[in-house]
Design a protein around this motif. Structure first.
Motif, PDB file in Angstrom:
ATOM      1  N   ILE A 231      27.091  -3.951   5.926  1.00 55.56           N
ATOM      2  CA  ILE A 231      27.641  -5.152   5.288  1.00 55.56           C
ATOM      3  C   ILE A 231      26.882  -6.358   5.847  1.00 55.56           C
ATOM      4  O   ILE A 231      26.781  -6.508   7.071  1.00 55.56           O
ATOM      5  CB  ILE A 231      29.147  -5.300   5.604  1.00 55.56           C
ATOM      6  CG1 ILE A 231      29.909  -4.089   5.084  1.00 55.56           C
ATOM      7  CG2 ILE A 231      29.707  -6.578   5.008  1.00 55.56           C
ATOM      8  CD1 ILE A 231      31.315  -3.990   5.620  1.00 55.56           C
ATOM      9  N   PRO A 232      26.341  -7.212   5.000  1.00 59.12           N
ATOM     10  CA  PRO A 232      25.618  -8.389   5.496  1.00 59.12           C
ATOM     11  C   PRO A 232      26.554  -9.284   6.310  1.00 59.12           C
ATOM     12  O   PRO A 232      27.706  -9.495   5.935  1.00 59.12           O
ATOM     13  CB  PRO A 232      25.166  -9.100   4.220  1.00 59.12           C
ATOM     14  CG  PRO A 232      25.238  -8.072   3.145  1.00 59.12           C
ATOM     15  CD  PRO A 232      26.345  -7.149   3.525  1.00 59.12           C
ATOM     16  N   VAL A 233      26.065  -9.769   7.454  1.00 63.12           N
ATOM     17  CA  VAL A 233      26.867 -10.676   8.286  1.00 63.12           C
ATOM     18  C   VAL A 233      26.038 -11.900   8.622  1.00 63.12           C
ATOM     19  O   VAL A 233      24.808 -11.859   8.643  1.00 63.12           O
ATOM     20  CB  VAL A 233      27.346  -9.983   9.589  1.00 63.12           C
ATOM     21  CG1 VAL A 233      28.318  -8.868   9.286  1.00 63.12           C
ATOM     22  CG2 VAL A 233      26.162  -9.451  10.391  1.00 63.12           C
ATOM     23  N   LYS A 234      26.716 -13.001   8.872  1.00 59.27           N
ATOM     24  CA  LYS A 234      26.041 -14.248   9.208  1.00 59.27           C
ATOM     25  C   LYS A 234      26.918 -14.979  10.218  1.00 59.27           C
ATOM     26  O   LYS A 234      27.985 -15.469   9.901  1.00 59.27           O
ATOM     27  CB  LYS A 234      25.829 -15.095   7.952  1.00 59.27           C
ATOM     28  CG  LYS A 234      25.018 -16.357   8.196  1.00 59.27           C
ATOM     29  CD  LYS A 234      24.790 -17.104   6.883  1.00 59.27           C
ATOM     30  CE  LYS A 234      23.948 -18.346   7.112  1.00 59.27           C
ATOM     31  NZ  LYS A 234      23.720 -19.088   5.847  1.00 59.27           N
ATOM     32  N   GLY A 235      26.470 -15.014  11.440  1.00 55.89           N
ATOM     33  CA  GLY A 235      27.263 -15.667  12.467  1.00 55.89           C
ATOM     34  C   GLY A 235      26.904 -15.138  13.835  1.00 55.89           C
ATOM     35  O   GLY A 235      26.047 -14.261  13.993  1.00 55.89           O
ATOM     36  N   GLU A 236      27.585 -15.658  14.845  1.00 56.04           N
ATOM     37  CA  GLU A 236      27.301 -15.237  16.209  1.00 56.04           C
ATOM     38  C   GLU A 236      27.820 -13.827  16.494  1.00 56.04           C
ATOM     39  O   GLU A 236      27.272 -13.103  17.304  1.00 56.04           O
ATOM     40  CB  GLU A 236      27.922 -16.230  17.209  1.00 56.04           C
ATOM     41  CG  GLU A 236      27.191 -17.570  17.300  1.00 56.04           C
ATOM     42  CD  GLU A 236      27.343 -18.401  16.032  1.00 56.04           C
ATOM     43  OE1 GLU A 236      26.365 -19.075  15.652  1.00 56.04           O
ATOM     44  OE2 GLU A 236      28.433 -18.358  15.416  1.00 56.04           O
TER      45      GLU A 236
END
Length: 259
Positions: A231-236
């Motif tokens: 699943i694409p993730v964006k964040g720390e």
């Protein structure tokens, strides 16, 4: 004092792992609707609201009902939020893999199965079973070892979905994956390093493998998968809760099947 605390911890652990207890209004209602036998129903004295409906439903089925105080209910539910009702039920009846596949056949649908690899947190397991039911999965497969039991905690986290979802317990997950592949299912693992799930064809007969929160799916299980998706993730933070990740991928299967 130390001995008392240890005994209390043991008592709670023992009751949390009891597969014969269901508590909470919604889980108990779904248990009654499912036709599963309730050996005894404990309800808070002077019941109100939906508790009265539960009593009425139980009486129609001929179940034994006992009105008790809050202390007794808290003891039965190990101090967890029981919402004024606890049911002692007959042992959970697990399905077989053939039961799950035959269910898909009866519905005229390609098999859609969820396989859990060492999900030990009962809240995660309950949430995954709930999502599986909502997304139209035909069943959930769990290993006999290193997994959460179908307990009251799982039942509550599933919002009663365990009573309407076929759950099979198997001795060996890898052997089961090979069996499912022989029966025509495409086995899809979940891992951060896999192909993006939104760009992967998830239609047809599929088995989605969900790994544990800390370790993910094991190496041997991953080797037995036909493909691995992510699943694409964006964040720390680069990973999702196991039940959240499972829910996202299950909804993607449902979305693709609906196109």
């Amino acid at each position: 004092m130390k001995n008392f605390k240890q005994k209390n911890k043991n008592f709670i652990k023992e009751n949390e792992e009891n597969e014969n207890i269901v508590f909470g209004r919604n889980p108990v209602i779904e248990t009654i609707k499912s036709g599963r036998n309730i050996e005894k129903l404990f309800v808070l004295k002077e019941p109100e609201g939906s508790l009265k409906m539960i009593i009425s439903m139980a009486r129609e089925k001929g179940f034994v009902i006992s009105e008790v105080d809050r202390k007794k209910l808290d003891e039965l539910s190990s101090g967890q939020n029981n919402q004024g009702v606890v049911a002692i039920v007959s042992p959970y009846e697990y399905a077989s893999i053939d039961d799950i596949l035959n269910y898909a056949k009866q519905k005229g649908e390609d098999p859609f199965v969820i396989i859990l690899d060492e999900i030990e947190d009962p809240h995660n397991m309950g949430s995954i079973i709930r999502s599986a039911n909502v997304c139209g999965a035909h069943g959930v497969i769990v290993p006999k070892r290193r997994t959460a039991l179908i307990t009251a905690t799982v039942a509550k986290a599933s919002a009663g979905a365990i009573e309407h979802t076929k759950i099979a317990k198997v001795t060996n997950i890898n052997q089961t994956l090979r069996e499912l592949k022989e029966k025509g299912l495409w086995i899809i693992g979940t891992d951060m390093n896999g192909d993006t799930c939104y760009k992967t064809n998830l239609k047809g007969p599929v088995g989605i493998v969900v790994g544990s929160e800390g370790k993910g799916i094991s190496r041997l299980v991953k080797d037995n998968c036909d493909i691995v998706v992510s699943i694409p993730v964006k964040g720390e933070i680069n990973s999702l809760n196991a039940s959240v990740a499972a829910g996202i991928i299950m909804y993607e299967v449902l979305r693709q099947r609906s196109i």
